[in-house]
Design a protein around this motif. Structure first.
Motif: not given
Length: 278
Positions: A83-89, A95-98, A124-133, A137-139
């Motif tokens: 799984p992919d995981i990302f926090f902006v703050n 958490v992304l499950f594929n 989607i298998s990977r993602f990236y957030f730049t802020n809360e909104n 993502g890409t697959f």
């Protein structure tokens, strides 16, 4: 906006080091509740004590620097890859499950992990957030953009590249400037030439960057410290550096290892983590 929260390969999570000498590492023996064998490959630390990681279908939290981990989510999803995981703050994380099939599942928190909501999304298998909104993502060869925190995703038009590229990593320097790297198929052959795509509008549109090489290779990961200086690693164990925003790349002549993640902590200091304890 600089990225404040960073994904790490969790080989590091099992190690601790004091701040004065990063070359001295001590292996930790973390305790899990419930007890079991878990995949610690990908996670985040929000500060010295608080962190998260995601296993195949579970989400764990630590509040004491990784000594103990408590399960916070036991998902019905059985992911087929890490799984992919990302926090902006500290408050906002995903958490992304594929799993198998034509869709993925995101668990999102907006209150420091006290509650998680489940969202079904496109594959989607990977993602990236730049802020809360806003996130990307890409697959494989598809790219998606969200503007509402991952609730809905719009596919970005990359029709001229689809079927010819496989994308591995997304990195954003700020809310507008970002890159994706992977491999480009040539004549339907086995080998892939390096592929770098960049955006200047937050991921709404992407263009190919030139990458001159005589080697058959794909690119695994990328990071920039500012708008000019960056590093990319390939699957032949080499890294390449750029000082002009990715227009030209210089290959390091010594193979260093199979690198999966790059993190710059300042304008001068950076880290790479990879396979076999590198």
């Amino acid at each position: 906006m600089k990225r404040k929260i960073s994904m790490v390969m969790f080989t590091l999570l099992l190690l601790s080091t004091n701040k004065t000498n990063a070359q001295q590492w001590v292996k930790m023996n973390p305790q899990f509740e419930p007890p079991g064998e878990y995949n610690l490959e990908r996670g985040v630390f929000l500060d010295e004590y608080n962190g998260w990681f995601a296993d195949v279908n579970k989400i764990f939290q630590t509040t004491n620097g990784g000594l103990t981990w408590n399960m916070k989510v036991n998902s019905i999803v059985n992911a087929i890859e890490t799984p992919d995981i990302f926090f902006v703050n500290a408050s906002n994380g995903w958490v992304l499950f594929n799993p198998q099939g034509d869709s993925s599942v995101v668990y999102r928190t907006t209150n420091r992990g006290q509650n998680w909501g489940m969202i079904k999304i496109p594959k989607i298998s990977r993602f990236y957030f730049t802020n809360e909104n806003d996130g990307v993502g890409t697959f494989q060869d598809s790219v998606y953009k969200t503007t509402n925190g991952g609730v809905t995703w719009k596919k970005i038009d990359l029709e001229q590249y689809e079927g010819n590229i496989v994308l591995n990593t997304i990195f954003f320097l700020n809310e507008k400037k970002g890159w994706m790297v992977g491999g480009r198929n040539v004549n339907n052959g086995y080998y892939r030439y390096p592929a770098i795509l960049s955006t200047n509008d937050g991921g709404n549109s992407w263009s190919f960057n030139n990458f001159k090489t005589d080697y058959n290779m794909g690119l695994l990961t990328i990071a920039f410290v500012d708008s000019l200086n960056g590093v990319v690693c390939d699957n032949l164990l080499y890294y390449h550096s750029s000082s002009d925003g990715g227009k030209e790349w210089i290959r390091n002549n010594d193979a260093i290892g199979f690198i999966l993640y790059i993190l710059f902590t300042s304008e001068k200091e950076g880290w790479m983590t990879g396979a076999q304890g590198f």
